[in-house]
Design an enzyme around this catalytic site. Structure first.
Site, PDB file in Angstrom:
ATOM      1  N   HIS A 121     -73.620  70.925 -18.773  1.00 46.38           N
ATOM      2  CA  HIS A 121     -72.382  71.308 -19.446  1.00 46.38           C
ATOM      3  C   HIS A 121     -72.166  70.334 -20.605  1.00 46.38           C
ATOM      4  O   HIS A 121     -72.522  69.163 -20.502  1.00 46.38           O
ATOM      5  CB  HIS A 121     -71.261  71.185 -18.410  1.00 46.38           C
ATOM      6  CG  HIS A 121     -69.930  71.731 -18.820  1.00 46.38           C
ATOM      7  ND1 HIS A 121     -69.103  71.072 -19.692  1.00 46.38           N
ATOM      8  CD2 HIS A 121     -69.281  72.859 -18.450  1.00 46.38           C
ATOM      9  CE1 HIS A 121     -67.982  71.773 -19.838  1.00 46.38           C
ATOM     10  NE2 HIS A 121     -68.068  72.865 -19.099  1.00 46.38           N
ATOM     11  N   ASP A 199     -72.936  65.367 -11.796  1.00 45.12           N
ATOM     12  CA  ASP A 199     -71.820  66.232 -12.180  1.00 45.12           C
ATOM     13  C   ASP A 199     -71.616  67.211 -11.024  1.00 45.12           C
ATOM     14  O   ASP A 199     -72.406  68.139 -10.838  1.00 45.12           O
ATOM     15  CB  ASP A 199     -72.169  66.959 -13.484  1.00 45.12           C
ATOM     16  CG  ASP A 199     -71.121  67.997 -13.875  1.00 45.12           C
ATOM     17  OD1 ASP A 199     -70.241  68.310 -13.053  1.00 45.12           O
ATOM     18  OD2 ASP A 199     -71.218  68.503 -15.011  1.00 45.12           O
ATOM     19  N   GLN A 202     -69.319  71.977  -9.957  1.00 45.29           N
ATOM     20  CA  GLN A 202     -69.537  73.287  -9.319  1.00 45.29           C
ATOM     21  C   GLN A 202     -69.984  73.157  -7.867  1.00 45.29           C
ATOM     22  O   GLN A 202     -70.148  74.167  -7.186  1.00 45.29           O
ATOM     23  CB  GLN A 202     -70.588  74.107 -10.092  1.00 45.29           C
ATOM     24  CG  GLN A 202     -70.146  74.518 -11.481  1.00 45.29           C
ATOM     25  CD  GLN A 202     -68.990  75.515 -11.494  1.00 45.29           C
ATOM     26  OE1 GLN A 202     -68.685  76.152 -10.491  1.00 45.29           O
ATOM     27  NE2 GLN A 202     -68.337  75.626 -12.636  1.00 45.29           N
ATOM     28  N   LYS A 225     -61.097  73.222 -10.257  1.00 46.02           N
ATOM     29  CA  LYS A 225     -62.123  74.153  -9.756  1.00 46.02           C
ATOM     30  C   LYS A 225     -62.130  74.244  -8.234  1.00 46.02           C
ATOM     31  O   LYS A 225     -62.881  75.021  -7.667  1.00 46.02           O
ATOM     32  CB  LYS A 225     -63.493  73.750 -10.288  1.00 46.02           C
ATOM     33  CG  LYS A 225     -63.584  74.030 -11.788  1.00 46.02           C
ATOM     34  CD  LYS A 225     -64.919  73.731 -12.373  1.00 46.02           C
ATOM     35  CE  LYS A 225     -64.852  74.047 -13.871  1.00 46.02           C
ATOM     36  NZ  LYS A 225     -66.005  73.528 -14.593  1.00 46.02           N
ATOM     37  N   CYS A 364     -70.157  76.492 -22.429  1.00 46.80           N
ATOM     38  CA  CYS A 364     -70.300  75.051 -22.714  1.00 46.80           C
ATOM     39  C   CYS A 364     -71.688  74.539 -22.347  1.00 46.80           C
ATOM     40  O   CYS A 364     -71.838  73.392 -21.907  1.00 46.80           O
ATOM     41  CB  CYS A 364     -69.237  74.209 -22.007  1.00 46.80           C
ATOM     42  SG  CYS A 364     -67.571  74.564 -22.531  1.00 46.80           S
TER      43      CYS A 364
END
Ligand SMILES: *Cc1c(COP(=O)(O)O)cnc(C)c1O
Length: 413
Positions: A121, A199, A202, A225, A364
């Site tokens: 991202h 990261d 998700q 999220k 992104c």
């Protein structure tokens, strides 16, 4: 087995129509909807409990501080990390910037290099481009394979140079829904003496992780999220690394002493949380974790897997649709696709008119788009509140799109 109908009923946003159609929300990879319990928690704080934290000496302030720190403890317990290793930030982007800007002050030496992957991202690219510019460093991208997975050999090849100070990579692609082999990537970083940042934006809604066992140096995610409010998130840092890191932003609440000459700082996490924090965000995120933890994760995974399989097979029914990346399970409930030769935003427009919320664009992830050789995709993503009716609505929406884009010429297989 969890009753997902009653889970869905806890999300007031789903109780509305868009352009006269029931809202079909297939954009949870961009942000998850908020359950009533989270809304109520924020409302309650703002209505009755609002007070600054860590500046106590009165009832409301002490209680706000205790409630704020209790959320840190809750996440520490959930994530298998010491609570002093969890810093409240504005979200994933802010967390990654914090790391990059703290490293810029010395740990990242002039000329050091950074390793990313083609799946990243922009929020896991741009802060590193900026760091490289500040410190005359260099950013490398590990390639992905034809199926959209990180090419581990290429990843290792970059580490072997010994010049990589930090490798930063996603645990799950927000565009393709592919889980990356994070454990192996972290091990490779350790073998070649690079710091590792995961990261986790998700991953959090799909898996439970144990940060100490995972062994990464940093882990970042966003509250919004995982059913929490906006503007709140977490940065985890391994204590051995955090304790060596200077703050990247400066102000009150982070200090041990300020004289006219200089400032000395508190240990982590306070060192990295200057100023009045987003208290209602933290409390809302605590309520979101309670809500999420109340549903067995295996039920959530089973529910989303059932819907994901249906989504994959309904897309396969359209001979003009191509999907991107491997759809082999395990796979996050995120699928990117296009009608061949049609720009994603044209499809998004048609779906939107039918009450269907998908994301269209580069998500992104422009380097990934370039690697895939497309300018944009349509992305449908699922969460705990989606149901079969949503997929029927999507199927009808896509049939309509096909008719408008290609004419009504029996293009369905
Ligand atoms: C959403 C997302 C981000 C950015 O999160 P923000 O909440 O916008 O800071 C970073 N990486 C991944 C994989 C994401 O899905």
């Amino acid at each position: 087995m969890t009753d997902f109908k009653s889970v869905r009923e806890q999300f007031p946003a789903l109780n509305q129509t868009v352009y006269g159609q029931p809202l079909c929300y297939l954009d949870s990879a961009a942000t998850a909807l908020k359950p009533q319990a989270v809304i109520d928690r924020v409302n309650h704080f703002l209505s009755l409990e609002a007070a600054n934290v860590h500046r106590g000496a009165h009832y409301l302030s002490d209680r706000a501080t205790a409630n704020y720190e209790a959320v840190r403890e809750k996440f520490a317990e959930y994530l298998g990390a010491p609570s002093a290793g969890l810093i409240f930030t504005k979200g994933t982007t802010d967390s990654i910037n914090l790391v990059a800007q703290s490293l810029a002050q010395g740990i990242f030496k002039v000329g050091d290099e950074i390793l990313l992957t083609q799946l990243e991202h922009h929020s896991n690219i741009v802060p590193w481009h900026n760091l490289a510019m500040q410190r005359n460093g260099k950013v490398h991208f590990a390639k992905i394979t034809a199926s959209g997975q990180v090419d581990l050999e290429d990843f290792e090849k970059h580490l072997k140079t010994g010049r990589i100070r930090i490798a930063a990579f996603t645990a799950c692609s927000n565009t393709l829904g592919i889980f990356t082999p994070v454990s192996q990537m972290i091990e490779l970083c350790q073998r070649y003496g690079a710091l590792s940042l995961v990261d986790g934006a998700q991953l959090m809604a799909n898996e439970r992780i144990h940060l100490t066992n995972l062994g990464c140096d940093f882990f970042a995610f966003s509250g919004h999220k995982i059913f929490a409010p906006y503007g709140i998130g977490v940065l985890y840092g391994r204590s051995e690394v955090l304790s060596r890191m200077p703050p990247a932003t400066f102000g009150g609440s982070q200090i041990s002493e300020v004289t006219e000459e200089k400032t000395t700082f508190l240990p982590p996490p306070q060192r990295f949380e200057p100023g009045t924090p987003n208290v209602e965000g933290v409390l809302g995120m605590g309520a979101a974790l309670d809500f999420f933890q109340n549903i067995p994760l295996t039920d959530i995974q089973a529910h989303e897997k059932t819907l994901l399989k249906k989504l994959i097979s309904l897309l396969a029914e359209f001979k003009n649709i191509e999907t991107y990346g491997s759809l082999e399970l395990p796979h996050a409930p995120i699928v990117s696709f296009n009608f061949k030769g049609v720009h994603a935003s044209d499809v998004g427009f048609i779906l939107d008119q039918q009450g269907i919320a998908v994301r269209c664009g580069h998500h992104c992830t422009q380097p990934l788009m370039r690697a895939l050789g497309v300018p944009a995709t349509v992305r449908a993503s699922l969460s705990i509140y989606n149901n079969e009716q949503d997929l029927i609505q999507l199927q009808q929406g896509l049939e309509k799109a096909q008719e408008l884009l290609f004419g009504n010429t029996n293009t369905v297989r």
